[in-house]
Design an enzyme around this catalytic site. Structure first.
Site, PDB file in Angstrom:
ATOM      1  N   HIS A 260       0.659   3.748  -0.932  1.00 22.38           N
ATOM      2  CA  HIS A 260       0.365   3.851   0.499  1.00 22.38           C
ATOM      3  C   HIS A 260       1.581   4.352   1.292  1.00 22.38           C
ATOM      4  CE1 HIS A 260       2.026  -0.377   0.924  1.00 22.38           C
ATOM      5  NE2 HIS A 260       2.440   0.129   2.070  1.00 22.38           N
ATOM      6  N   ASP A 310      -1.610   0.343  -6.389  1.00 24.02           N
ATOM      7  CA  ASP A 310      -0.781   0.827  -5.282  1.00 24.02           C
ATOM      8  C   ASP A 310       0.653   1.131  -5.722  1.00 24.02           C
ATOM      9  OD1 ASP A 310      -0.031   1.607  -2.737  1.00 24.02           O
ATOM     10  OD2 ASP A 310       0.179  -0.420  -1.960  1.00 24.02           O
ATOM     11  N   SER A 389       7.508  -2.341   2.243  1.00 27.25           N
ATOM     12  CA  SER A 389       6.504  -1.833   1.303  1.00 27.25           C
ATOM     13  C   SER A 389       7.137  -0.975   0.222  1.00 27.25           C
ATOM     14  CB  SER A 389       5.464  -1.012   2.045  1.00 27.25           C
ATOM     15  OG  SER A 389       4.586  -1.808   2.785  1.00 27.25           O
TER      16      SER A 389
END
Length: 443
Positions: A260, A310, A389
């Protein structure tokens, strides 16, 4: 498989199936090479041509950021808004000929109110011996030189950022280069959030509960700390990433982050990695240098967050400069449950922090597409934020990466919040194709 952490490649003991252990500008620094425009007898900065970008309306952008923060969809931390441009040395700027016959082109680019600026060149074709630089009006923050070797696989270049609302872009090329230069600035990225700092208060950065990696809590993790990078994507987004080793231990510059964060090949071209961006003293949560950076990467493999674990693996266009003293982190793809976890990351894209969870991880099916994730129910020391992230969590015993951050609610204001990490063993097997798993590249 496992691999052993080290900043130097060395022969390793036999590997256990599915575990790998691997390691491996702000104010201008003393002794650093400076652009000719700052050291040659040339026109003053005030005499250089200036372009001012169109004003942007930040209200809808901030509203969109707030909606992104509330959404269940994972998203990188946005800090800048792109402004379309069409700027070339033939259409704007000031040319001069230096004493040795070489040519100097400079242009001041302003975007009033910006906290930082960075540029996208969609054409970056310069001759051998030529260089491009960016710096602020005082020449105290310098990024570059960028040479023809920095041209990415898409034919362009994304730059590191310069703080403030005006920068100077400079091209210096040898005598006789002439029309061999094809350079175009396609976007100017207006920073409206300075890595977590409030728009009106430069003193407010990441949450105060974060633990600077320079603190004593980081002493057992000095190698893994050197592995972690702050990355910008498309000139507008921030995430965390880390160098990871492979079983050949050949120094291939693989950088692991979240899908992402880097969603496709064109975004991989835009990656700029900042090394050693960390506080110089414990408890400051600020004061890091942005001078150690590199631009460009090529997408190797990924598995989407919606259906997978992810992750995105990119190959950096250059091996990091030896002066950066980076480390290639190890990893464990067995799926065995660690007794706790340690996170090293850039909260809100700010200076590097370290976090500690003292409880075993839980298996999780966070997106309803299969059990591809770990769950940390609560951090005991430190936390994560947007910008974290893509960062690894490490097994506190083996010090190997076992997963990368995909989602969560943890923050200094929500100390009981949870975090979700894509599991390394799920990354390893992925979707069963070379383009969607790690095993083909790290083994």
């Amino acid at each position: 498989m496992k691999i052993t952490p080290s900043s130097k490649l060395y022969a390793m003991a036999a590997l256990t199936a599915l575990v790998v252990i691997i390691g491996g500008a702000t104010p201008v620094e003393a002794g650093r090479t400076l652009p000719p425009g700052l050291i040659q007898p040339v026109k003053t900065i005030g005499e250089v041509a200036r372009v001012e970008m169109a004003e942007i309306d930040l209200a809808p952008i901030r509203a969109e950021d707030a909606a992104r923060d509330r959404s269940a969809r994972p998203a990188p931390f946005r800090f800048a808004a792109g402004i379309d441009a069409d700027i070339t040395p033939a259409t704007a700027g000031t040319w001069e000929t230096l004493g040795d016959g070489s040519s100097l082109w400079r242009l001041r680019i302003a975007s009033p109110g910006a906290l930082s600026l960075n540029l996208e060149f969609d054409r970056f074709d310069i001759p051998a011996g030529a260089s491009v630089w960016l710096y602020d009006g005082n020449g105290t923050m310098v990024q570059g030189p960028y040479t023809r070797d920095n041209r990415n696989a898409g034919g362009g270049l994304w730059t590191a950022l310069v703080l403030g609302d005006e920068l100077v872009v400079e091209l210096h090329q040898p005598a006789g280069a002439g029309s061999r230069t094809a350079l175009r600035i396609a976007s100017v990225n207006h920073g409206y959030r300075e890595f977590g700092e409030a728009e009106t208060t430069a003193a407010v950065k990441q949450g105060s509960c974060n633990i600077d990696v320079i603190c004593s809590e980081g002493d057992d993790w000095r190698d893994q700390i050197r592995s972690t990078a702050r990355i910008t994507i498309s000139g507008s987004f921030l995430c965390s990433a880390q160098l990871v080793n492979n079983t050949a231990e050949d120094g291939t510059p693989y950088l692991l982050t979240a899908q992402h964060c880097v969603e496709n090949a064109s975004q991989a071209f835009s990656v700029v990695a900042f090394w050693n961006y960390e506080s110089p003293t414990c408890g400051l949560n600020a004061g890091g240098s942005l001078s150690q950076n590199q631009s460009g990467s090529t997408l190797v493999s990924l598995w989407e967050w919606q259906s997978g674990s992810d992750f995105a693996l990119v190959h950096l266009d250059q091996v990091p400069d030896p002066a950066y003293d980076v480390y290639y982190s190890g990893w464990d793809a067995t799926g065995n449950i660690p007794s706790g976890s340690v996170g090293i990351h850039h909260p809100s894209g700010d200076e590097k922090s370290i976090s500690f969870n003292h409880d075993p991880l839980d298996y999780e099916d966070y997106y309803g597409s299969g059990s591809h994730q770990w769950r940390i129910n609560q951090w005991e020391e430190g936390t994560t934020e947007g910008g974290s992230s893509g960062s690894c969590i490490y097994d506190p015993v083996s010090q190997l990466c076992v997963g990368t951050l995909t989602a969560g609610t943890a923050s200094c204001t929500v100390p009981s919040g949870y975090d979700i990490y894509g599991r390394m063993d799920a990354h390893w097997t992925g979707n069963g194709t070379a383009e969607g798993r790690l095993s083909d590249w790290l083994d």
